[in-house]
Design an enzyme around this catalytic site. Structure first.
Site, PDB file in Angstrom:
ATOM      1  NE  ARG A   1      -2.828   0.422   3.377  1.00 25.54           N
ATOM      2  CZ  ARG A   1      -2.069   0.658   4.459  1.00 25.54           C
ATOM      3  NH1 ARG A   1      -1.366   1.766   4.544  1.00 25.54           N
ATOM      4  NH2 ARG A   1      -2.029  -0.211   5.451  1.00 25.54           N
TER       5      ARG A   1
ATOM      6  CE  LYS B   1     -12.703   7.367 -18.735  1.00 23.96           C
ATOM      7  NZ  LYS B   1     -12.552   7.679 -17.360  1.00 23.96           N
TER       8      LYS B   1
ATOM      9  CE1 TYR C   1     -17.881  10.206 -15.505  1.00 23.08           C
ATOM     10  CE2 TYR C   1     -16.548  10.254 -13.509  1.00 23.08           C
ATOM     11  CZ  TYR C   1     -17.422   9.590 -14.356  1.00 23.08           C
ATOM     12  OH  TYR C   1     -17.835   8.325 -14.040  1.00 23.08           O
TER      13      TYR C   1
ATOM     14  CG  ASP D   1      -9.847  15.690 -14.988  1.00 18.00           C
ATOM     15  OD1 ASP D   1      -9.149  15.117 -15.840  1.00 18.00           O
ATOM     16  OD2 ASP D   1     -10.796  15.137 -14.397  1.00 18.00           O
TER      17      ASP D   1
HETATM   18  O1  P1T Z   1     -13.546   6.519 -14.082  1.00 18.26           O
HETATM   19  P1  P1T Z   1     -12.369   6.982 -13.281  1.00 18.26           P
HETATM   20  O2  P1T Z   1     -11.083   6.367 -13.670  1.00 18.26           O
HETATM   21  O3  P1T Z   1     -12.629   6.954 -11.814  1.00 18.26           O
HETATM   22  O4  P1T Z   1     -12.143   8.544 -13.671  1.00 18.26           O
HETATM   23  C1  P1T Z   1     -13.066   9.553 -13.358  1.00 18.26           C
HETATM   24  C2  P1T Z   1     -12.942  10.675 -14.357  1.00 18.26           C
HETATM   25  C3  P1T Z   1     -12.238  11.814 -14.004  1.00 18.26           C
HETATM   26  N1  P1T Z   1     -12.067  12.835 -14.864  1.00 18.26           N
HETATM   27  C4  P1T Z   1     -12.591  12.796 -16.111  1.00 18.26           C
HETATM   28  C5  P1T Z   1     -12.388  13.955 -17.022  1.00 18.26           C
HETATM   29  C6  P1T Z   1     -13.293  11.674 -16.536  1.00 18.26           C
HETATM   30  O5  P1T Z   1     -13.787  11.663 -17.784  1.00 18.26           O
HETATM   31  C7  P1T Z   1     -13.497  10.581 -15.645  1.00 18.26           C
HETATM   32  C8  P1T Z   1     -14.273   9.376 -16.031  1.00 18.26           C
HETATM   33  N2  P1T Z   1     -15.103   9.564 -17.154  1.00 18.26           N
HETATM   34  C9  P1T Z   1     -15.910   8.619 -17.712  1.00 18.26           C
HETATM   35  C10 P1T Z   1     -16.030   7.360 -17.260  1.00 18.26           C
HETATM   36  C11 P1T Z   1     -16.658   9.071 -18.893  1.00 18.26           C
HETATM   37  O6  P1T Z   1     -17.159   8.244 -19.675  1.00 18.26           O
HETATM   38  O7  P1T Z   1     -16.744  10.293 -19.088  1.00 18.26           O
END
Ligand code: P1T
Length: 410
Positions: free
Chosen positions: A51, A200, A103, A175
């Site tokens: 961790r 992503k 998001y 972000d």
């Molecule tokens: O899904 P996760 O890895 O927890 O990430 C969250 C997140 C944070 N910031 C942005 C700009 C994002 O697009 C996302 C996650 N977005 C999607 C799952 C989506 O389809 O837009």
């Protein structure tokens, strides 16, 4: 040559990567271990417990730091885990100024989780930096930007926003998920923290969930490292390995994503049955000038509204064959998503519409397939959406089969 002087495509492959000292393995081994043997109590080789640290994660964190031109990278179990850990820096009574177009899960984390612990937030249109200035209060601790934003693809002048926030002693989080460090490096514009959903483009193959923070400041790093270990939302070594495999090809993938997205955006803009196209690469897009100033490409995301009502737009999303109807983005394959009922359903409709996110908007994650095939797919889906009611999935949806409570979109 110092690593910081290397070009991004080289850094993507080499930043923080060394042959394994015990075998010479060129790829970082997947250290599937929870703990590390100590020779005497508290005497060890740098790792005590996974961790707190794991060599595969260290390799990823160094790679992410190199890509963003930052000093420190921290990897997390998801993008939201990275956000959540970062929000633990705040205390009750603190305030955040956030971009309105973010998001849906980010908005939900502010509104449904942290608000109940006394963290307030104000959403503004950050593309107008004066709105950031006017929203800053004496208790504001963070300005939270998403550029390009999800799903309207608006771009905020990061340098100008940083100047305003720093004058008030407020830190700036960017972000950078949609841009990736290949197209935009917010630390270079003075931002304090860069955030990623590595699920992503960084992962790039829709096979892993992960998140990251990158910072330059020693004190901030120490604080975040403490929170990473204390709250524990770290990724496993296999996930770190997968992301590292992804980042190696990030530069070439982004080139193709950008090229394909531009072709798709131009095709849609010229289509008589398309109402509106959202893509910062289009010369008439409101964010084109800012995007041209701070990005080296316009990214792989395009949003669109077809003529007609919601049903017509929903039929379009159900009629594509190559673009799979799914949440997420940034993988090599193309996806289509309906934000109002899927990724942004947890933002109240009134708040969505205040920011210009209509129910008819569809978001495309343009993959790296042949662009002509993608256009042909969109063309046939637009044609089919005129009349036909097409159901892609013959099985009943989660909403129809009683599992609705498990599906936030229902
Ligand atoms: O899904 P996760 O890895 O927890 O990430 C969250 C997140 C944070 N910031 C942005 C700009 C994002 O697009 C996302 C996650 N977005 C999607 C799952 C989506 O389809 O837009």
């Amino acid at each position: 040559m110092p690593e910081t002087q290397l070009h991004i495509a080289t850094k993507a492959i080499h930043a923080g990567q060394f042959p394994d000292p015990s075998t010479g393995a060129i790829m970082p081994p997947v250290y599937m271990t929870s703990t590390y043997v100590q020779s005497e109590p508290a005497v060890h080789q740098g790792y005590e417990y996974s961790r707190s640290g794991n060599p595969t994660r260290t390799a990823l964190e160094a790679n992410l730091a190199g890509l963003e031109n930052g000093k420190y990278g921290l990897a997390f179990a998801s993008g939201l885990a990275a956000e959540n850990t970062l929000l633990h820096m705040l205390k009750s009574g603190d305030h955040i100024v956030s971009a309105r177009d973010v998001y849906g899960g980010t908005y939900r984390l502010f509104d449904r989780v942290w608000k109940q612990y006394g963290i307030s937030f104000t959403t503004v249109d950050t593309t107008d930096v004066m709105q950031i200035k006017n929203a800053i209060q004496p208790n504001t601790r963070l300005v939270w930007l998403e550029s390009p934003s999800n799903p309207l693809l608006t771009c905020t002048d990061i340098e100008a926003a940083v100047e305003i926030a720093h004058q008030a002693g407020v830190k700036v989080v960017v972000d950078n998920t949609f841009a990736t460090p290949v197209l935009q490096q917010p630390l270079g514009f003075g931002a304090d923290i860069v955030l990623h959903s590595v699920t992503k483009y960084l992962g790039g193959h829709s096979d892993v969930i992960g998140g990251a923070l990158v910072v330059d400041d020693d004190e901030l790093h120490e604080q975040l490292r403490f929170l990473q270990n204390s709250t524990g939302s770290v990724p496993g070594p296999m996930d770190c390995f997968l992301v590292l495999r992804g980042t190696k090809t990030l530069a070439v993938r982004m080139r193709q994503h950008c090229e394909n997205a531009m072709i798709v955006a131009n095709f849609l803009q010229q289509h008589p049955e398309v109402d509106r196209v959202f893509y910062p690469g289009l010369a008439d897009n409101e964010s084109h000038a800012i995007a041209s100033k701070q990005m080296t490409g316009f990214g792989g995301m395009v949003s669109v509204e077809l003529n007609g009502d919601l049903e017509r737009n929903r039929r379009f999303a159900s009629s594509t064959k190559l673009f799979a109807l799914a949440e997420s983005l940034g993988g090599v394959e193309s996806l289509i998503n309906h934000p109002a009922s899927m990724t942004h359903a947890s933002i109240p409709k009134a708040e969505r519409e205040k920011g210009g996110l209509k129910d008819t908007l569809m978001r495309l994650s343009v993959g790296i397939e042949d662009a002509q095939d993608l256009i042909a797919d969109l063309d046939q889906a637009i044609a089919r959406s005129r009349h036909a009611i097409v159901k892609k999935n013959q099985k009943p949806s989660a909403c129809e089969n009683g599992l609705g409570q498990l599906n936030r979109a229902c």
